[in-house]
Each structure stands twice: as C-alpha cells, then as structure tokens.
Design a protein around this motif. Structure first.
Motif, PDB file in Angstrom:
ATOM      1  N   ASN A 344       0.918  -1.305   0.042  1.00  0.00           N
ATOM      2  CA  ASN A 344      -0.474  -0.346  -0.140  1.00  0.00           C
ATOM      3  C   ASN A 344       0.790   0.702   0.216  1.00  0.00           C
ATOM      4  O   ASN A 344       0.197   2.399  -0.626  1.00  0.00           O
ATOM      5  N   GLU A 345       2.201   1.234   0.943  1.00  0.00           N
ATOM      6  CA  GLU A 345       2.361   2.554   0.372  1.00  0.00           C
ATOM      7  C   GLU A 345       3.531   3.115  -0.437  1.00  0.00           C
ATOM      8  O   GLU A 345       3.745   3.342  -1.279  1.00  0.00           O
ATOM      9  N   VAL A 346       3.710   1.489  -1.164  1.00  0.00           N
ATOM     10  CA  VAL A 346       4.479   1.585  -2.796  1.00  0.00           C
ATOM     11  C   VAL A 346       3.456   2.307  -3.640  1.00  0.00           C
ATOM     12  O   VAL A 346       3.873   3.087  -4.206  1.00  0.00           O
ATOM     13  N   PHE A 347       2.283   2.030  -3.551  1.00  0.00           N
ATOM     14  CA  PHE A 347       0.739   2.502  -3.958  1.00  0.00           C
ATOM     15  C   PHE A 347       0.837   3.685  -4.455  1.00  0.00           C
ATOM     16  O   PHE A 347       0.174   4.384  -5.155  1.00  0.00           O
ATOM     17  N   GLU A 348       0.646   3.640  -3.187  1.00  0.00           N
ATOM     18  CA  GLU A 348       0.403   5.984  -1.988  1.00  0.00           C
ATOM     19  C   GLU A 348       1.299   6.736  -3.164  1.00  0.00           C
ATOM     20  O   GLU A 348       1.013   7.848  -3.122  1.00  0.00           O
ATOM     21  N   LYS A 349       2.672   5.803  -2.074  1.00  0.00           N
ATOM     22  CA  LYS A 349       3.776   7.189  -2.269  1.00  0.00           C
ATOM     23  C   LYS A 349       4.714   7.034  -4.016  1.00  0.00           C
ATOM     24  O   LYS A 349       5.020   8.087  -4.770  1.00  0.00           O
ATOM     25  N   GLU A 350       5.022   5.677  -4.396  1.00  0.00           N
ATOM     26  CA  GLU A 350       5.563   5.824  -5.233  1.00  0.00           C
ATOM     27  C   GLU A 350       4.518   5.561  -7.168  1.00  0.00           C
ATOM     28  O   GLU A 350       4.984   6.361  -7.832  1.00  0.00           O
ATOM     29  N   PHE A 351       3.264   5.251  -6.921  1.00  0.00           N
ATOM     30  CA  PHE A 351       2.734   5.952  -7.671  1.00  0.00           C
ATOM     31  C   PHE A 351       1.309   6.543  -8.250  1.00  0.00           C
ATOM     32  O   PHE A 351       0.544   6.629  -9.129  1.00  0.00           O
ATOM     33  N   LYS A 352       0.650   7.354  -6.398  1.00  0.00           N
ATOM     34  CA  LYS A 352       0.361   8.194  -6.419  1.00  0.00           C
ATOM     35  C   LYS A 352      -0.964   7.483  -6.716  1.00  0.00           C
ATOM     36  O   LYS A 352      -2.069   8.376  -6.875  1.00  0.00           O
ATOM     37  N   MET A 353      -1.076   6.273  -6.262  1.00  0.00           N
ATOM     38  CA  MET A 353      -2.651   5.683  -6.926  1.00  0.00           C
ATOM     39  C   MET A 353      -3.660   6.472  -5.532  1.00  0.00           C
ATOM     40  O   MET A 353      -3.302   6.242  -4.372  1.00  0.00           O
ATOM     41  N   ASN A 354      -5.025   6.416  -5.852  1.00  0.00           N
ATOM     42  CA  ASN A 354      -6.261   6.654  -5.001  1.00  0.00           C
ATOM     43  C   ASN A 354      -6.148   4.844  -4.133  1.00  0.00           C
ATOM     44  O   ASN A 354      -6.834   3.844  -5.406  1.00  0.00           O
ATOM     45  N   MET A 355      -6.287   4.605  -3.472  1.00  0.00           N
ATOM     46  CA  MET A 355      -6.588   3.144  -2.814  1.00  0.00           C
ATOM     47  C   MET A 355      -7.936   2.774  -3.019  1.00  0.00           C
ATOM     48  O   MET A 355      -8.922   1.503  -3.131  1.00  0.00           O
ATOM     49  N   LYS A 356      -8.952   4.040  -3.230  1.00  0.00           N
ATOM     50  CA  LYS A 356     -10.110   3.868  -3.485  1.00  0.00           C
ATOM     51  C   LYS A 356     -10.497   3.136  -4.758  1.00  0.00           C
ATOM     52  O   LYS A 356     -11.512   2.087  -5.732  1.00  0.00           O
ATOM     53  N   ASP A 357      -9.221   3.244  -5.552  1.00  0.00           N
ATOM     54  CA  ASP A 357      -9.382   2.588  -6.978  1.00  0.00           C
ATOM     55  C   ASP A 357      -8.140   2.019  -7.262  1.00  0.00           C
ATOM     56  O   ASP A 357      -8.062   1.746  -8.965  1.00  0.00           O
ATOM     57  N   LEU A 358      -8.213   1.060  -6.525  1.00  0.00           N
ATOM     58  CA  LEU A 358      -6.627   0.371  -6.801  1.00  0.00           C
ATOM     59  C   LEU A 358      -6.215  -0.855  -8.139  1.00  0.00           C
ATOM     60  O   LEU A 358      -5.804  -0.971  -8.992  1.00  0.00           O
ATOM     61  N   ASN A 359      -8.307  -0.891  -8.725  1.00  0.00           N
ATOM     62  CA  ASN A 359      -8.493  -2.415  -8.837  1.00  0.00           C
ATOM     63  C   ASN A 359      -7.954  -1.643 -10.763  1.00  0.00           C
ATOM     64  O   ASN A 359      -7.086  -2.507 -11.363  1.00  0.00           O
ATOM     65  N   GLN A 360      -8.892  -0.219 -10.367  1.00  0.00           N
ATOM     66  CA  GLN A 360      -8.700   0.404 -11.866  1.00  0.00           C
ATOM     67  C   GLN A 360      -6.896   0.595 -12.310  1.00  0.00           C
ATOM     68  O   GLN A 360      -6.477   0.282 -13.148  1.00  0.00           O
ATOM     69  N   GLU A 361      -6.012   1.046 -11.277  1.00  0.00           N
ATOM     70  CA  GLU A 361      -5.463   1.676 -11.246  1.00  0.00           C
ATOM     71  C   GLU A 361      -3.919   0.467 -11.351  1.00  0.00           C
ATOM     72  O   GLU A 361      -3.091   1.110 -12.575  1.00  0.00           O
ATOM     73  N   LEU A 362      -4.023  -0.534 -10.653  1.00  0.00           N
ATOM     74  CA  LEU A 362      -3.389  -1.718 -11.261  1.00  0.00           C
ATOM     75  C   LEU A 362      -3.289  -1.770 -12.190  1.00  0.00           C
ATOM     76  O   LEU A 362      -2.976  -2.595 -13.704  1.00  0.00           O
ATOM     77  N   ARG A 363      -4.616  -2.937 -12.997  1.00  0.00           N
ATOM     78  CA  ARG A 363      -4.474  -2.977 -14.284  1.00  0.00           C
ATOM     79  C   ARG A 363      -4.528  -1.459 -15.052  1.00  0.00           C
ATOM     80  O   ARG A 363      -3.661  -1.866 -16.523  1.00  0.00           O
ATOM     81  N   LYS A 364      -4.529  -0.666 -14.956  1.00  0.00           N
ATOM     82  CA  LYS A 364      -3.515   0.192 -16.177  1.00  0.00           C
ATOM     83  C   LYS A 364      -2.388   0.218 -15.856  1.00  0.00           C
ATOM     84  O   LYS A 364      -1.658  -0.122 -17.245  1.00  0.00           O
ATOM     85  N   LEU A 365      -1.837  -0.210 -15.067  1.00  0.00           N
ATOM     86  CA  LEU A 365      -0.213  -0.650 -15.095  1.00  0.00           C
ATOM     87  C   LEU A 365      -0.068  -1.485 -15.424  1.00  0.00           C
ATOM     88  O   LEU A 365       1.041  -1.394 -16.144  1.00  0.00           O
ATOM     89  N   ILE A 366      -0.673  -2.385 -15.147  1.00  0.00           N
ATOM     90  CA  ILE A 366      -0.152  -3.871 -15.832  1.00  0.00           C
ATOM     91  C   ILE A 366      -0.477  -3.903 -17.346  1.00  0.00           C
ATOM     92  O   ILE A 366       0.298  -4.686 -17.986  1.00  0.00           O
ATOM     93  N   ASP A 367      -1.241  -2.988 -17.898  1.00  0.00           N
ATOM     94  CA  ASP A 367      -1.639  -2.585 -19.503  1.00  0.00           C
ATOM     95  C   ASP A 367      -0.444  -2.009 -20.096  1.00  0.00           C
ATOM     96  O   ASP A 367      -0.845  -2.036 -20.965  1.00  0.00           O
ATOM     97  N   GLN A 368       0.008  -1.183 -19.160  1.00  0.00           N
ATOM     98  CA  GLN A 368       0.876  -0.653 -19.639  1.00  0.00           C
ATOM     99  C   GLN A 368       2.307  -1.154 -20.301  1.00  0.00           C
ATOM    100  O   GLN A 368       3.528  -0.522 -20.677  1.00  0.00           O
ATOM    101  N   GLN A 369       2.506  -2.369 -20.055  1.00  0.00           N
ATOM    102  CA  GLN A 369       3.823  -2.745 -19.703  1.00  0.00           C
ATOM    103  C   GLN A 369       4.225  -3.298 -20.764  1.00  0.00           C
ATOM    104  O   GLN A 369       3.533  -3.565 -21.744  1.00  0.00           O
TER     105      GLN A 369
END
Length: 369
Positions: A344-369
């Motif tokens: 959670n620290e990684v998601f919030e501090k390194e990727f500035k992800m909104n934890m309420k939208d973590l599902n979509q945020e992570l899917r986007k990160l994976i899609d960009q690889q």
C-alpha cells in the motif's frame, strides 16, 4: 520461488488446526526395540518445531559435520515455500514407513495432511528421510544427497559448486552466463561475492527427493522450470534450466538486504524471470487474463493467488512494479522501492494511486507494460 504461491501456503497454514498430532500407521513394525527408538527420536524431532521462530537445536538431531557446514542442516524444513517450517503446516502427521537399510541407516517416511472444508483428507507432503543409528545407539539424521550421491556429479565453476544428476552433461556456457549475471548484480548493488551451492536436475521431483520428500503439494503437474533457495546457507535448488537459474540466486543476494520488503519475489522476477519465462512473457499473459476476467478485484490481491499453472499473478504483479520503477528512476528508484514494508505504501507513494480505485489503477499499470 517455488511453483506453489506463498499466498496459498499462507492460506493453508492459517486454516489448519493448532492441535497437530503425530500418528503411526498400523503397517509400521513397532514390536522391534530399535524401531521404537528410531520412532521416538523422529517424533521428538518433529515435536521440537514449536513455531516459526522456535525451532529444534539441530545439534541434538543432526551429525556434527552437517551442523558445522549448515545453519540449517535439514533441507526439508522449508520444503514447500516461504519461511514457515513444513512440519508445522500439516494438521495431521503420520509415520507410514520405517525400513532398516544397511550400515545402521533407517529410512523413515511421514505423511502430512489436512482436512478441508468438505471434510476430505488432502495430502500436503510425504517426507523421505534417513536416520543413522551408531553401535552405541546414538542417532542422527543424514542428508538424502548422502544416500543418492552415487548417481550425482559435482562440478565447481567460479564461486558456484554445482550438484547434478550423472545423466547431465555440464554446460559451461550456461554456467558462464549465470556467473556474468551474478557479477553484474554484485556491481550494481555493491555486494561482496558469495559462494553458492547449486543443485539442479531436469525435473523438480528429483530435486525434492534429495531435499527429503517423496511428494509436496503442487507436484504432479506438467514439468516446467522452478526452484527454491535457502538464504541462510546460500543454497539453490532448481529444475528445468540447468546451470543458469538466476532467479533463485537473486534471492540469495538481495533478500537479506530487504528482510521486510513485500517485493523480494518481484525483484527476483524482474532480474531472472520466473517458471522459465521472462517477466515480459508473464506480464502479457496476466494482462490478457485480466481483460478476460473483469470480475477479478485487484484491490484484494491476496484473493488473486492463482491464475494457471504457468503464471503466478502475485509474482508477475510484483515484477511489474519493480520494472515500472526501474524504467522511471533506474537503480536509484529500485533501491528506494525495496525500503518500503507494505505494498500500500508503494502504491500510494511511488505511483500516487488512489486506494479506492486500486483495482483500476493496477489494471492500468499492468496494461502499460
């Protein structure tokens, strides 16, 4: 990392009864006095594993030479994955085989199982271990490799001592490739060289045999490259990639630097791939799988521990995180990343992800690889 995910192992551990017991199968001869002593010795050893941190005094159960050579002389203690003792994982443990061999050696086997939610009995592991009984009745375990050594070869290449079946012709090009990758890792992370003991074979069944098992959960599937490492004693055990299984070597070098990091597996996947394929291959498969399964909620990562037998989603996601930071900030970013102690620290501090939208945020990160 081994074929069964650490998440699944954790789920199994926490689902088991706290009252584990050691039984003896009726087929085992308990009328023999020496058999009774061997069983008592073995039972005392298994019972001495009290918790993750409360382990036996190995000097009471293992030979002097093994105790001098290894911090943990028992290769089956962490036989399935992670840092939780295998002997504590099973709800029920049964000695089902005890046979005297030559030279005072006894072969003993124990079945570890648990009862699932449907009341079905499921096997977690079957050990295959050896106990030496001296003329004065002193007993101690001996490593399985000592029993099977006549069918294995030994070859030292640089700082690595390889052990492999005699049917295999040693490949110096692969050994040199591994050595080159190790030197590069040492340079980039400013690490001192290490001597590594490296066991490999064509199949993981062969590896598990010399680690003291007839069976562990997850075996019986199609063969593919896989491995496990022991960072206490710098030992790699792997199958399917011969002399060049860099993934597990990465664990030996980098895990001790980041004992609390949730991304140690990801770092090994970033550098050495996993299950015989590079990170890019797994990332593409994971992305396709997620698009085909919109019902999967990545905000609950612990629930998404299995995809299929060829890609571990947790490992792939961790590798993607490491790769994204490396592409953005290079080695400086990668070293910074490993200082975090929660995802959670990684998601919030390194990727500035909104934890309420973590599902979509992570899917986007994976899609960009």
């Amino acid at each position: 990392m081994k074929k069964i995910t650490l998440n699944l192992v954790s789920l199994l551990i926490f689902s088991l009864s706290a009252k584990a017991q050691l039984d003896i199968n009726p087929g085992v001869d308990t009328t023999s006095l020496i058999n009774k002593k061997v069983i008592a010795f073995y039972s005392n050893y298994i019972s001495a594993f009290k918790s993750k941190k409360q382990l036996p005094d190995y000097k009471e159960y293992w030979g002097e030479d093994d105790c001098k050579k290894y911090k943990n002389p028992d290769p089956s203690v962490y036989g399935i994955g992670g840092d939780y003792p295998t002997y504590l994982m099973a709800e029920r443990k049964t000695i089902h085989y005890l046979k005297p061999l030559k030279d005072g050696i006894f072969n003993i086997k124990m079945l570890g199982s648990w009862t699932d939610s449907t009341k079905s009995n499921s096997i977690m592991y079957i050990t295959n271990q050896f106990i030496k009984v001296e003329p004065n009745n002193k007993m101690y375990f001996i490593q399985p490799i000592a029993i099977y050594k006549n069918s294995w070869s030994v070859r030292t290449f640089g700082p690595i001592t390889y052990h492999f079946p005699k049917y295999h012709k040693f490949d110096e090009k692969k050994a040199q490739s591994l050595l080159t990758q190790i030197r590069d890792l040492e340079q980039k992370w400013q690490l001192t060289p290490k001597k590594i003991t490296y066991f490999f074979a064509d199949t993981y069944d062969e590896i598990q045999l010399i680690r003291g098992f007839d069976f562990t959960i997850g075996m019986g599937n199609a063969d593919k490259p896989m491995g496990i490492s022991n960072q206490d004693d710098n030992i790699v055990c792997c199958a399917g990639k011969g002399e060049d299984y860099f993934h597990e070597v990465v664990h030996i070098y980098l895990n001790p630097l980041h004992p609390k990091s949730p991304l140690n597996e990801g770092l090994a996947v970033f550098y050495g791939g996993t299950l015989g394929k590079p990170l890019s291959w797994h990332a593409a498969r994971l992305n396709s799988y997620l698009k085909a399964h919109p019902e999967i909620d990545l905000s609950k990562l612990d629930d998404f521990y299995y995809m299929d037998n060829y890609t571990n989603p947790g490992s792939a996601i961790q590798g993607i995180i490491c790769n994204a930071i490396f592409k953005r900030d290079g080695m400086k970013g990668l070293k910074r990343l490993m200082a975090y102690t929660s995802l959670n620290e990684v998601f919030e501090k390194e990727f500035k992800m909104n934890m309420k939208d973590l599902n979509q945020e992570l899917r986007k990160l994976i899609d960009q690889q």
